[in-house]
Design a protein around this motif. Structure first.
Motif, short mmCIF file in Angstrom:
data_model
loop_
_atom_site.label_atom_id
_atom_site.label_comp_id
_atom_site.label_asym_id
_atom_site.label_seq_id
_atom_site.Cartn_x
_atom_site.Cartn_y
_atom_site.Cartn_z
N ALA A 96 1.16 -1.16 -0.55
CA ALA A 96 0.17 -0.26 0.67
C ALA A 96 0.93 1.38 -0.02
O ALA A 96 2.12 1.76 0.82
N VAL A 97 0.66 2.62 -1.32
CA VAL A 97 1.20 3.52 -0.74
C VAL A 97 0.25 4.71 -1.01
O VAL A 97 -0.67 4.84 -1.42
N LEU A 98 0.76 5.17 0.61
CA LEU A 98 -0.32 6.21 1.13
C LEU A 98 0.24 7.47 1.26
O LEU A 98 0.91 7.64 1.32
N THR A 99 -0.75 8.52 0.60
CA THR A 99 0.16 10.21 0.63
C THR A 99 -0.96 10.38 1.50
O THR A 99 -1.68 10.63 0.84
N PHE A 100 -0.46 11.83 1.66
CA PHE A 100 -0.83 12.73 3.02
C PHE A 100 -1.15 13.97 2.15
O PHE A 100 0.14 14.24 2.00
N SER A 101 -2.35 14.55 2.58
CA SER A 101 -1.63 16.21 2.04
C SER A 101 -1.22 17.13 3.23
O SER A 101 0.10 17.55 2.70
N THR A 102 -1.25 16.82 3.87
CA THR A 102 -0.16 17.78 4.71
C THR A 102 0.42 16.68 6.22
O THR A 102 0.09 15.54 6.22
N PRO A 103 1.49 17.21 6.70
CA PRO A 103 2.18 16.65 8.06
C PRO A 103 0.47 16.37 8.88
O PRO A 103 0.80 15.29 9.75
N ALA A 104 0.38 16.72 9.56
CA ALA A 104 -0.83 16.70 10.13
C ALA A 104 -1.62 15.59 10.23
O ALA A 104 -2.15 14.76 10.69
N ASP A 105 -2.36 15.86 8.12
CA ASP A 105 -2.98 14.50 8.15
C ASP A 105 -1.80 13.18 8.63
O ASP A 105 -3.18 11.66 8.84
N LEU A 106 -0.94 13.11 7.91
CA LEU A 106 0.36 12.27 8.33
C LEU A 106 0.02 11.79 10.35
O LEU A 106 -0.29 10.34 10.38
N TYR A 107 -0.48 12.56 11.08
CA TYR A 107 0.21 12.55 11.92
C TYR A 107 -1.43 11.93 12.45
O TYR A 107 -1.25 10.68 13.43
N ARG A 108 -2.13 12.51 11.98
CA ARG A 108 -3.78 11.71 12.75
C ARG A 108 -3.86 10.04 11.77
O ARG A 108 -4.69 9.36 12.49
N TRP A 109 -3.23 9.44 11.38
CA TRP A 109 -2.68 8.33 10.32
C TRP A 109 -2.27 7.37 11.58
O TRP A 109 -3.22 5.64 11.96
N ARG A 110 -1.61 7.16 13.59
CA ARG A 110 -1.93 6.79 13.99
C ARG A 110 -2.98 6.35 14.87
O ARG A 110 -2.98 5.51 15.52
N VAL A 111 -4.59 7.18 14.73
CA VAL A 111 -5.47 6.50 14.78
C VAL A 111 -6.29 5.41 14.45
O VAL A 111 -6.69 4.92 15.17
N VAL A 112 -5.91 5.51 12.99
CA VAL A 112 -6.51 3.91 12.61
C VAL A 112 -5.26 3.28 12.70
O VAL A 112 -5.56 2.17 12.67
N GLU A 113 -3.81 3.48 12.82
CA GLU A 113 -2.91 2.36 13.73
C GLU A 113 -3.82 1.86 14.58
O GLU A 113 -3.02 0.50 14.76
N ARG A 114 -4.64 2.15 15.53
CA ARG A 114 -4.84 1.51 16.60
C ARG A 114 -5.54 0.60 16.66
O ARG A 114 -5.87 -0.49 17.58
N THR A 115 -7.07 0.57 15.27
CA THR A 115 -7.72 -0.82 15.80
C THR A 115 -7.81 -1.32 14.03
O THR A 115 -8.11 -2.38 14.31
N ARG A 116 -6.65 -0.84 13.05
CA ARG A 116 -6.51 -1.33 12.12
C ARG A 116 -4.96 -1.23 11.73
O ARG A 116 -4.64 -0.14 10.29
N PRO A 117 -4.32 -2.28 12.59
CA PRO A 117 -2.90 -1.75 12.05
C PRO A 117 -2.33 -2.18 10.39
O PRO A 117 -2.86 -2.87 9.66
#
Length: 264
Positions: A96-117
């Motif tokens: 999977a190659v995931l691209t984010f618009s801003t550093p803040a969007d990338l930072y929020r990815w940690r929330v996804v990792e909590r339930t869907r690693p």
């Protein structure tokens, strides 16, 4: 390295810079991402050979749907979900190659990792044996067409042997003109070049995704490569880099992959 070799490569890099300035259609039209929209994650997944069908099924049923939803909701800017065409225990099965618009969007990815690693469901995680997540910067790109129906991907990892700045100059002067030539020949639909943000200890620190239009385009790869290189030899700047004996990178194992679509 001998002094003559150093001088040769120095002239080659200087020529690359000159070529970049002359061929604005090269690096300039290569859609160079800005600092604010260059942040990406490259995630690779491995499974046991017997579980490849189960992993692909779950990617189609769950992960592809979630990625599409997250893109629609603005949590990710763009994604590519790929599956290795061949069973190969020395390489990844899915990417999977995931691209984010801003550093803040990338930072929020940690929330996804909590339930869907790594964006995987529980069923997918149950058949996954290893996951590698690499934060990367998208350095050069010509937009990949996610809706291209018969696209085939060639994924090439590299270990770079020069500084980041030297590698980018090399890419602009030598690599990108070839990609542009392949697109002009009608076989390549798009490409992306990524470099690792934290390369220490990684198996690779640069990666190229090449999107071929279809199977026929991929089959013509070798002949088109030779044709474009022969044409580029007429450019003294490109030929200087080609003739340089400086070792800039080593190519690692190539993967041929197909896109994973949502299973309707």
């Amino acid at each position: 390295m001998k002094p003559n070799s150093i001088r040769t490569f120095g002239r080659a890099i200087a020529a690359a810079v000159a070529l970049t300035g002359v061929l604005q259609a090269g690096a300039a039209s290569a859609a160079v991402p800005g600092d604010g929209d260059a942040l990406s994650l490259i995630i690779t997944y491995q499974t046991a050979p017997a579980n490849r069908p189960a992993l692909r099924h779950e990617l189609e049923q769950s992960t592809a749907r979630e990625l599409a939803r997250w893109k629609h909701d603005g949590h990710i800017k763009q994604y590519n979900l790929l599956f290795n065409r061949y069973a190969d225990s020395d390489n990844w099965d899915a990417m999977a190659v995931l691209t984010f618009s801003t550093p803040a969007d990338l930072y929020r990815w940690r929330v996804v990792e909590r339930t869907r690693p790594a964006a995987l469901s529980g069923k997918a995680l149950a058949v996954t044996t290893s996951i590698h997540t690499t934060p990367v910067d998208a350095k050069r790109a010509e937009a990949l067409d996610a809706k291209l129906p018969n696209a085939v991907y060639v994924v090439i990892p590299y270990k770079t042997l020069v500084s980041a700045g030297e590698y980018e100059k090399y890419a602009d002067g030598y690599v990108i003109p070839q990609f542009k030539g392949w697109m002009d020949e009608g076989v390549l639909a798009g490409y992306s070049l990524y470099t690792s943000q934290f390369p220490a200890g990684r198996l690779w620190n640069a990666m190229v995704l090449l999107q071929y239009k279809d199977e026929a385009a991929l089959s013509a790869r070798e002949s088109v490569v030779a044709k474009v290189r022969e044409r580029l030899k007429s450019s003294p700047e490109w030929k200087a880099i080609s003739d340089s004996k400086k070792n800039v990178r080593t190519e690692e194992q190539v993967v041929i992959a197909d896109p994973v679509a949502v299973n309707q």
